[in-house]
Motif scaffolding. Sequence first.
Motif, short mmCIF file in Angstrom:
data_model
loop_
_atom_site.label_atom_id
_atom_site.label_comp_id
_atom_site.label_asym_id
_atom_site.label_seq_id
_atom_site.Cartn_x
_atom_site.Cartn_y
_atom_site.Cartn_z
N LEU A 24 -6.35 -7.46 29.43
CA LEU A 24 -7.42 -7.78 28.43
C LEU A 24 -8.80 -6.99 28.94
CD1 LEU A 24 -6.71 -11.27 27.37
CD2 LEU A 24 -6.17 -9.19 25.84
N ASP A 25 -9.37 -7.20 29.90
CA ASP A 25 -10.65 -6.52 30.36
C ASP A 25 -10.54 -4.87 30.27
OD1 ASP A 25 -11.96 -8.89 30.39
OD2 ASP A 25 -11.62 -9.33 32.80
N GLY A 26 -9.46 -4.65 30.77
CA GLY A 26 -9.11 -3.30 31.13
C GLY A 26 -9.13 -2.36 29.91
N ILE A 27 -8.19 -3.03 28.76
CA ILE A 27 -8.21 -2.23 27.76
C ILE A 27 -9.15 -2.23 26.55
CG2 ILE A 27 -6.88 -4.09 26.42
CD1 ILE A 27 -4.99 -2.02 25.13
N LEU A 195 -1.02 -8.68 24.44
CA LEU A 195 -1.54 -9.40 25.58
C LEU A 195 -2.11 -10.64 25.12
CD1 LEU A 195 -3.36 -6.41 27.57
CD2 LEU A 195 -1.91 -8.02 28.47
N GLY A 196 -2.54 -10.83 23.76
CA GLY A 196 -2.99 -12.11 23.57
C GLY A 196 -1.80 -13.04 23.33
N ALA A 197 -0.79 -12.44 23.00
CA ALA A 197 0.38 -13.47 22.67
C ALA A 197 0.90 -13.93 24.18
CB ALA A 197 1.75 -12.54 21.94
N MET A 198 0.86 -13.02 25.13
CA MET A 198 1.15 -13.50 26.59
C MET A 198 0.06 -14.61 27.19
SD MET A 198 2.01 -9.93 28.24
CE MET A 198 2.07 -10.58 29.91
N LYS A 199 -1.21 -14.28 26.67
CA LYS A 199 -2.26 -15.25 27.07
C LYS A 199 -1.66 -16.56 26.59
CE LYS A 199 -7.29 -16.11 26.07
NZ LYS A 199 -7.08 -16.67 24.94
N SER A 200 -1.17 -16.77 25.46
CA SER A 200 -0.83 -17.89 24.89
C SER A 200 -0.05 -18.86 25.86
CB SER A 200 -0.18 -17.69 23.42
OG SER A 200 1.08 -17.39 23.62
N LYS A 201 0.90 -18.26 26.50
CA LYS A 201 1.79 -18.67 27.37
C LYS A 201 1.01 -19.23 28.73
CE LYS A 201 5.40 -17.48 25.06
NZ LYS A 201 6.09 -18.34 24.30
N VAL A 202 -0.04 -18.63 29.14
CA VAL A 202 -0.98 -19.05 30.15
C VAL A 202 -1.66 -20.24 29.61
CG1 VAL A 202 -2.81 -18.49 31.77
CG2 VAL A 202 -1.29 -16.95 31.04
N THR A 205 -1.11 -21.98 23.81
CA THR A 205 -1.43 -22.17 22.38
C THR A 205 -0.48 -21.43 21.64
OG1 THR A 205 -3.03 -20.20 22.59
CG2 THR A 205 -4.09 -22.34 23.14
N ASN A 206 -0.93 -21.21 20.20
CA ASN A 206 -0.05 -20.65 19.39
C ASN A 206 -0.21 -18.98 19.77
OD1 ASN A 206 0.40 -19.18 16.63
ND2 ASN A 206 1.47 -20.81 16.53
N TRP A 207 1.06 -18.47 19.86
CA TRP A 207 1.20 -16.81 20.19
C TRP A 207 0.27 -16.20 19.24
CZ3 TRP A 207 3.80 -13.15 17.58
CH2 TRP A 207 4.89 -13.71 16.77
N LEU A 208 0.69 -16.15 17.76
CA LEU A 208 0.46 -15.74 16.86
C LEU A 208 -1.24 -15.64 16.73
CD1 LEU A 208 1.35 -13.79 14.52
CD2 LEU A 208 1.71 -15.61 12.73
N LYS A 209 -1.60 -16.99 17.04
CA LYS A 209 -3.22 -17.24 16.63
C LYS A 209 -3.86 -16.40 17.96
CE LYS A 209 -6.71 -20.83 16.94
NZ LYS A 209 -6.95 -22.19 17.06
N SER A 210 -3.47 -16.55 19.08
CA SER A 210 -3.80 -15.80 20.36
C SER A 210 -3.91 -14.21 20.02
CB SER A 210 -2.97 -16.37 21.44
OG SER A 210 -3.80 -15.83 22.51
N GLY A 211 -2.71 -13.82 19.77
CA GLY A 211 -2.66 -12.46 19.42
C GLY A 211 -3.69 -11.69 18.62
N GLU A 213 -6.54 -13.34 17.73
CA GLU A 213 -7.85 -13.26 18.25
C GLU A 213 -8.28 -12.26 19.10
OE1 GLU A 213 -7.75 -17.18 20.28
OE2 GLU A 213 -8.49 -18.51 18.39
N MET A 214 -7.36 -11.89 19.95
CA MET A 214 -7.64 -10.91 20.83
C MET A 214 -7.72 -9.58 20.40
SD MET A 214 -7.92 -11.62 24.16
CE MET A 214 -8.56 -13.18 23.29
N LEU A 215 -7.02 -9.41 19.34
CA LEU A 215 -7.16 -8.15 18.28
C LEU A 215 -8.37 -8.13 17.59
CD1 LEU A 215 -5.47 -5.65 17.39
CD2 LEU A 215 -4.86 -7.09 15.27
N LEU A 216 -9.00 -9.27 17.18
CA LEU A 216 -10.33 -9.44 16.74
C LEU A 216 -11.37 -9.23 17.78
CD1 LEU A 216 -12.11 -10.06 14.43
CD2 LEU A 216 -12.07 -12.69 14.99
N VAL A 217 -11.36 -9.69 18.82
CA VAL A 217 -12.42 -9.60 19.82
C VAL A 217 -12.41 -8.09 20.18
CG1 VAL A 217 -12.74 -10.14 22.26
CG2 VAL A 217 -12.25 -11.97 20.84
#
Length: 235
Positions: A24-27, A195-202, A205-211, A213-217
């Motif tokens: 996430l930091d890299g991209i 990556l946001g969806a993968m983050k939800s596994k860590v 949380t909900n994978w769709l919401k996490s995905g 969120e990362m797209l927005l950030v």
Amino acid sequence: MENKSETPRNRSGQYIKSIVYGGLDGIITTFAVVAGSFGGDLSFRVVLILGFSNLLADGFSMAVGDFLSTKSQNEYEKNVRHKKQIAITQHPIQEKGQLRNSLIEQGVNEEDANLLVNTLAKYDKPFVNQVMKLEYGSNTTEDSPMKNAAVTFLSFSVFGVVPLLIYIVAMFIPNLLENSFLIASTLTGMTLFSLGAMKSKVIHTNWLKSGFEMLLVGGLAALVAYVVGAMLGSI
């Protein structure tokens, strides 16, 4: 009691975390450079130079930071464990009493608590692990600083190169330059969401919401970089 079967899972989970956050930091960082360069109307060669310079420098910096933080954490945990082993040797009754009281508070009856504590006390490592868990919330596990640093650097570099892929291809197929930023944005957006969806596994949380969120950030970071690039490019 120590469960050896959980150790590989915990460590693999740590590496997954490093992959996700390093990626996430890299991209996001690299795409911000691409967006700023596009906003400033810089040539694609400049985009590649700035992008790869930032990618390698930041990736190395993150890897060194991960190495030092993991090394420091290992040293701290080793020191804590050593002190706890001394405390158990010097005050065995007190340490056993604390563990017994903790078990009773968790619903274990006094007789069984005494049996469990006395049994654990026969084995140094499991007993220390349980006392450490009682006082610090979890068993201490020694991670590899080099492995953590390598995972962070590779993840940062692999995912961070995504926004630059189209510019690399455009060196051989110049016609792609016309829509290079659009293609870079699409590839980056898809990767950010994944990556946001993968983050939800860590973080569970909900994978769709996490995905999203990362797209927005990532989108906001790129927007800021684009605006700054456009403003400076117009000077």
